[in-house]
Scaffold this active site. Structure first.
Site, PDB file in Angstrom:
ATOM      1  N   LYS A  87       4.448  35.971  33.444  1.00 23.65           N
ATOM      2  CA  LYS A  87       3.445  35.729  32.398  1.00 23.65           C
ATOM      3  C   LYS A  87       4.055  35.532  31.010  1.00 23.65           C
ATOM      4  O   LYS A  87       3.482  34.842  30.166  1.00 23.65           O
ATOM      5  CB  LYS A  87       2.454  36.890  32.355  1.00 23.65           C
TER       6      LYS A  87
ATOM      7  N   GLU B 226      -7.284  37.917  28.106  1.00 24.31           N
ATOM      8  CA  GLU B 226      -7.875  38.665  29.202  1.00 24.31           C
ATOM      9  C   GLU B 226      -6.741  39.113  30.111  1.00 24.31           C
ATOM     10  O   GLU B 226      -5.662  38.534  30.104  1.00 24.31           O
ATOM     11  CB  GLU B 226      -8.852  37.782  29.984  1.00 24.31           C
TER      12      GLU B 226
ATOM     13  N   SER C 297       6.826  36.860  41.674  1.00 24.42           N
ATOM     14  CA  SER C 297       6.255  36.610  40.351  1.00 24.42           C
ATOM     15  C   SER C 297       6.229  37.829  39.448  1.00 24.42           C
ATOM     16  O   SER C 297       6.121  37.691  38.228  1.00 24.42           O
ATOM     17  CB  SER C 297       4.837  36.057  40.493  1.00 24.42           C
TER      18      SER C 297
END
Length: 398
Positions: A92, A114, A381
């Site tokens: 991210k 969010e 990830s």
């Protein structure tokens, strides 16, 4: 030029998917964002700042390794793209750095986000602190319960965490509140959307900030083992880590691209977050895509042991790739993901995020059918520190 290179069109459409379905209040902000993003793409100064920060702050490049003991369990050769080693613990951070740099270009002092699993929230908070931006993160109260560690990490990084108690109290509801905030403060605030979702230009912009995953992996795999992998595997909630891995290989028909959705308690149970099997098209949070909805068009509640995969809509580019046969989408249950989580822990000494564990679960389930010489590249990830308490609770050990 191949079909995928023409996507999206000027309006942000991936075939019948994508586009921008927003209140008039947000039209100007989205146009401003697209304009600044296009300028930034051709601005050497912006690109240098982005690459320098990805290297010095986030920790890129991340390595590709062969997981030999896990490979034995899977019955095929398994390689891992180690996005879990990035600062804040997941892919991210690639996107939040890019969007915070854009926020600075636009002269806005405040960002909102969010978060579901909390990793996007932590990454936003970290990047905002790095660039001196006020930060507010919306998070469903159920996700906040599951991811208490990440809530505290965000607060330590200077972000205000606003828990959302409406609806299912998960990611969908957090997005609703973030959009309401943005409408009221659009002049001084940028919304750092966390996946390849939402209105144009978010799906293409977030994809582009994550393309570094696949670009690195392609060169690293060739240097490590020669040529290209046979199969790429990544979990898919909204789909940012998967599209980041897949995109550099979309022109390679010989490389399978497998996205793994959350099957929860099983597709037949109705308690899952797998959008592709039902192939129901609708509009949610500003984009037209595949959505879990009932016969009246009402969005259904989802379920996954993973807080980052229980979103009812699929990124529009993934919906288009599925229709075109350029990628395929499978699923893994909670039970399979938990087993894969423990397998990677014990066989490789790596704690994977529960999201990534769905991709590992598919590999364990399908590996022997691929064959022992098949080379499978899994995008790891994120890391699983955030999930330890929930794993212990769900498995009755907490």
């Amino acid at each position: 030029m191949s079909a995928f290179e023409q996507q999206p069109d000027a309006g942000g459409h991936f075939g019948p998917y994508g586009g921008s379905f927003v209140p008039e209040t947000l039209v100007h902000a989205l146009e401003e964002l697209e304009r600044e993003y296009r300028r930034a793409q051709s601005d050497p100064g912006f690109q240098k700042d982005l690459l320098d920060t990805l290297r010095d702050f986030a920790g890129r490049p991340t390595p590709v390794i062969e997981a030999k003991r896990f490979s034995e369990a899977a019955g095929c050769r398994v390689f891992l793209k180690r996005e879990d080693l990035l600062h804040t613990g997941a892919h991210k951070i690639n996107n939040t750095i890019g969007q915070c740099l854009l926020t600075k270009r636009m002269g806005k002092p405040r960002v909102i986000a969010e978060t579901g699993a909390g990793q996007h929230g932590v990454a936003t908070a970290a990047a905002a602190a790095r660039f001196g931006l006020e930060c507010v993160v919306y998070m469903g109260s159920e996700d906040a319960r599951r991811q208490k560690l990440n809530v505290e990490r965000m607060r330590l990084l200077g972000a205000e965490v606003r828990e959302v108690h409406a609806g299912s109290r998960t990611l969908k509801d957090a997005v609703n509140e973030a959009l309401r905030d943005w409408v009221t403060r659009v002049r001084d605030t940028h919304y750092i959307l966390g996946s390849v979702l939402g209105p144009h230009p978010f799906p293409v912009m977030v994809r582009d900030f994550h393309r570094v995953i696949g670009i690195e992996a392609r060169a690293q795999f060739d240097a490590l083992d020669g040529g290209l992998p046979d199969v790429l595997v990544a979990c898919v909630g909204g789909g940012s880590n998967a599209i980041g891995l897949f995109h550099a290989f979309l022109g390679d028909a010989g490389v399978r691209k497998v996205g793994v959705e959350a099957a929860g308690h099983g597709i037949a149970s109705g308690k899952h977050a797998a959008r592709v099997p039902e192939h129901s098209v609708g509009v949610l949070h500003g984009t037209r895509t595949l959505i879990l909805q009932d016969e009246d068009g009402m969005v259904r509640e989802t379920h996954s042991v993973s807080a980052g995969l229980d979103y009812p809509a699929l990124g529009p580019e993934h919906a288009w790739l599925n229709d075109q046969g350029l990628a395929e989408y499978s699923s893994a249950t909670d039970e399979e993901a938990l087993a894969a989580f423990e397998a990677l822990c014990r066989l490789e000494g790596i704690l994977p995020a529960l999201e990534s564990s769905h991709a590992l679960a598919w590999t364990l389930r399908e590996g022997r059918t691929l064959g022992e010489d098949a080379r499978v590249l899994v995008n790891l990830s994120g890391r699983g520190d955030k999930d330890v308490a929930e794993v212990l609770r769900v498995t009755g050990r907490g």
